[in-house]
Structures are given as structure tokens and as C-alpha cells.
Design a protein around this motif. Structure first.
Motif, short mmCIF file in Angstrom:
data_model
loop_
_atom_site.label_atom_id
_atom_site.label_comp_id
_atom_site.label_asym_id
_atom_site.label_seq_id
_atom_site.Cartn_x
_atom_site.Cartn_y
_atom_site.Cartn_z
N SER A 155 4.21 -34.09 27.58
CA SER A 155 5.79 -34.37 28.41
C SER A 155 5.99 -33.13 29.42
O SER A 155 6.75 -33.06 30.67
CB SER A 155 6.24 -35.62 28.63
OG SER A 155 7.18 -35.68 27.82
N GLN A 156 5.97 -32.06 28.32
CA GLN A 156 7.35 -31.09 28.40
C GLN A 156 8.64 -31.45 29.34
O GLN A 156 9.57 -31.36 30.08
CB GLN A 156 6.84 -30.40 30.31
CG GLN A 156 4.92 -29.58 29.53
CD GLN A 156 5.87 -28.71 28.78
OE1 GLN A 156 5.97 -27.45 28.37
NE2 GLN A 156 5.39 -28.44 27.02
N THR A 157 9.17 -32.58 28.28
CA THR A 157 10.65 -33.48 28.43
C THR A 157 11.52 -32.73 27.48
O THR A 157 11.09 -32.86 26.26
CB THR A 157 10.34 -34.55 29.11
OG1 THR A 157 9.68 -35.10 29.78
CG2 THR A 157 11.67 -35.57 28.68
N LEU A 169 17.67 -36.23 30.37
CA LEU A 169 16.49 -35.26 30.21
C LEU A 169 15.64 -34.78 31.72
O LEU A 169 16.36 -34.26 32.50
CB LEU A 169 15.60 -36.70 30.44
CG LEU A 169 15.48 -38.18 29.48
CD1 LEU A 169 14.25 -39.11 29.40
CD2 LEU A 169 15.29 -37.20 28.38
N TRP A 170 15.41 -33.55 30.60
CA TRP A 170 14.95 -32.29 31.80
C TRP A 170 13.43 -32.11 31.57
O TRP A 170 12.39 -32.75 30.84
CB TRP A 170 15.84 -30.90 30.75
CG TRP A 170 16.84 -31.05 31.04
CD1 TRP A 170 18.23 -31.56 29.99
CD2 TRP A 170 17.93 -30.09 32.26
NE1 TRP A 170 19.38 -30.86 29.87
CE2 TRP A 170 19.45 -30.76 31.69
CE3 TRP A 170 17.98 -30.07 33.08
CZ2 TRP A 170 20.74 -30.96 31.86
CZ3 TRP A 170 19.04 -29.46 34.13
CH2 TRP A 170 20.57 -29.84 33.08
N SER A 171 13.01 -32.65 32.81
CA SER A 171 11.65 -31.82 32.70
C SER A 171 11.16 -30.14 33.53
O SER A 171 11.83 -29.02 33.58
CB SER A 171 11.01 -32.57 34.28
OG SER A 171 9.41 -31.71 34.84
N GLY A 173 8.34 -28.19 32.64
CA GLY A 173 7.15 -28.37 33.36
C GLY A 173 6.57 -27.00 33.17
O GLY A 173 5.26 -25.93 33.19
N PRO A 189 18.51 -32.64 36.50
CA PRO A 189 18.40 -33.75 35.02
C PRO A 189 18.86 -35.50 35.54
O PRO A 189 19.48 -35.63 36.17
CB PRO A 189 19.27 -33.52 33.84
CG PRO A 189 19.95 -32.56 33.90
CD PRO A 189 19.97 -32.46 36.21
N ARG A 190 17.63 -36.24 34.58
CA ARG A 190 18.14 -37.69 35.14
C ARG A 190 19.14 -38.05 33.64
O ARG A 190 19.06 -37.48 32.09
CB ARG A 190 16.71 -38.12 34.03
CG ARG A 190 15.75 -38.49 35.17
CD ARG A 190 14.49 -39.45 35.05
NE ARG A 190 13.75 -38.54 34.30
CZ ARG A 190 13.19 -38.97 33.47
NH1 ARG A 190 13.44 -40.76 32.38
NH2 ARG A 190 11.90 -38.33 32.27
N ARG A 226 11.24 -43.12 30.60
CA ARG A 226 10.11 -42.81 31.89
C ARG A 226 11.65 -43.13 32.30
O ARG A 226 11.09 -42.71 33.80
CB ARG A 226 8.96 -43.53 31.92
CG ARG A 226 8.36 -42.94 30.89
CD ARG A 226 7.54 -44.58 30.87
NE ARG A 226 6.34 -44.02 30.23
CZ ARG A 226 5.79 -44.55 29.25
NH1 ARG A 226 6.82 -45.62 28.09
NH2 ARG A 226 4.97 -44.40 28.16
#
Length: 280
Positions: A155-157, A169-171, A173, A189-190, A226
């Protein structure tokens, strides 16, 4: 100062003493060999099958705060409090590449493509692994040390944990080595919501379904990967809780009180996740 490889049922397979009694701060295991780092700057690679240990003082002036086997376990990546990072051969522990940050490194995660480094200032540094070059650098936790990292390649997370008691949490990608990012900061980030830790986060596990965090408040907390929503907590550990790992349906927690606990663990709220586990 020992590294012990045990079966989940508690049976000892091997015990290694390559660090000569010095406190071990970081550990990785690929099922065949272990890599560990200690407070005296030594890195040790041990073969579980043969018992052969290789030790080198790769970081003589610092604590080794992160080690990871990489590139199909042909190399060991090590990071230390003096800001140094070394990529060494797993068979001879001879450094092949090295670089130094201007900040103390407190956490390390390695994937097939990337090296992630968390620092005392709360800054996250991302390097490509091969070839080794910088990709990103940004303040992930500007209010606290960046003390824990975990990456989920599909997920590249990236999950980051901090002395500010938060998990984010960071994306990432866009950090693919074949397509360098156009910005030095990824998307906002979340921040995992509800029932936050009350002390520094020191260990993380991340997969497609869940985030598992361990902190100096003596608790392990589980979040939805998620939505970021809180699922449940397992409490009652000692304040020296320092590591967490998920292997199939088993959650393993370790601390500096010489106790390891293994829990039957589904990742969902229920008796199987809260009633206790085996101790070693």
C-alpha cells in the motif's frame, strides 16, 4: 546482552552472546539469521542453523538504534544515535556504503526499496536502498522524537510513532525510486483517532488491515489501517514494553523486564486478544 531465538511455544532454539553482555537495542530476524545492535556500537549477525556469529563495532561512538536485513538478507542496514547509517555485507559486516545525518537517529525501517529513518527532532528521512540516495525529508512529528516506524510495501503506507504519544499514517506512493517525488512533503497524514497512548510510542506493526502500537504507558493498541479508527487496547504490561510483532495469528510483545508474551490474536476485539498469553 543476549539474543535468544525461541519457538512460539517457548522452546529455545538458539542463544547468542555476540554483544558480550551489552544491552541490545535493536533486532531483526528473517527466519534464518538474526541481526542485532547494542549500546556499545556493535552489530552482530548470527546464523540460527549453525550458531555462527559475526560481530563488528560498526558505530563505535554511539548506540545502535536500528538494524535490518535487506536485499534478500545479503546486507545489514544499521543506524545509530550519532546520525550514521551503514549498509554492510551480512557475511562479513564490511561497510559497503554509509552516510551521516545531522540529527540523532532513533528509529529505522527498511523495505525492499527504501530506508526510513526517524530522528530526535521528529524528522523523517527516506532514502532509496539501491542505489542509496535521499528521496524525502520532512518533519513528521515536530513536537516529539520520532521513535518508531513501520512500512507496508503493497500500500506504500508508512506508520510513524513518536514521543508525543501519537501514531500517524502517511501515503508515500510517490516515493518510488523510478519516479522521484516532486515535493519534499507527502500528503497530510492520518492521525489515528481515539484512545491515544499516554507515553512515547516505541514499536509499531503495520499490515493491510491494522496498525499495532506499543508504548511506554505499558499498553498495546490496535487501530484500523484503512479508517484510522481505534479498535481495542491490551493493557497491563510493564512500562519498559519496547517491541511488538504480529506473526499470523500470534501477537508477541517484549520488554526490558525479561518477559516475552505471546497472545492468540485475530486483530479484532474479543477474548482471544485480551485474556493473556504465554510468558518466557
Amino acid at each position: 546482552g543476549k539474543v535468544r531465538v525461541v519457538e512460539v511455544d517457548g522452546g529455545t532454539v538458539r542463544e547468542f552472546e555476540g554483544h558480550g553482555g551489552k544491552e541490545v537495542l535493536s533486532l531483526d530476524f528473517d527466519g534464518v539469521r538474526t541481526a542485532s545492535g547494542a549500546v556499545d556500537g556493535t552489530v552482530c549477525v548470527a546464523e540460527v542453523g549453525t550458531g555462527v556469529e559475526r560481530v563488528s563495532r560498526l558505530h563505535p561512538d554511539a548506540y545502535v538504534t536500528g538494524v535490518a536485513l535487506a536485499l534478500r538478507s545479503t546486507v545489514v542496514v544499521s543506524a545509530a544515535t550519532d546520525g550514521t547509517v551503514k549498509i554492510s555485507g551480512a557475511k562479513d559486516l564490511i561497510p559497503q556504503r554509509h552516510f551521516k545525518l545531522a540529527d540523532s537517529i532513533l528509529s529505522l525501517a527498511v523495505s525492499p526499496d527504501y530506508i526510513f529513518l526517524g530522528t530526535q527532532s521528529g524528522t523523517l528521512h527516506v532514502y532509496s536502498l539501491s542505489p542509496c540516495r535521499p528521496l524525502l525529508s520532512f518533519p513528521a512529528h515536530p513536537r516529539g522524537n520520532l521513535t518508531a516506524l513501520a512500512f507496508h510495501p503493497p500500500s506504500q503506507t508508512l506508520a510513524t510513532g513518536s514521543a508525543d504519544c501519537t501514531v500517524r499514517l502517511w501515503s508515500l506512493g510517490s516515493t518510488a525510486a523510478t519516479s522521484p517525488p516532486s515535493s519534499t512533503t507527502p500528503a497530510t497524514p492520518r492521525l489515528l483517532s481515539g484512545a491515544a497512548h499516554s507515553a512515547a510510542v516505541v514499536a509499531l506493526h503495520l499490515d493491510a488491515d491494522k496498525v499495532v502500537s506499543a508504548a511506554r504507558d505499558g499498553s498495546v493498541r490496535v487501530w484500523d489501517a484503512r479508517s484510522g479508527a481505534f479498535r481495542f487496547a491490551i493493557e497491563g504490561f510493564g512500562l519498559y514494553l519496547s517491541a511488538v510483532a504480529v506473526m499470523g495469528n500470534v501477537l508477541v510483545c517484549d520488554g526490558r523486564n525479561e518477559v516475552v508474551k505471546a497472545w492468540v490474536f485475530s486483530g479484532e476485539r474479543g477474548a482471544d486478544a485480551t485474556r493473556g498469553g504465554e510468558e518466557e
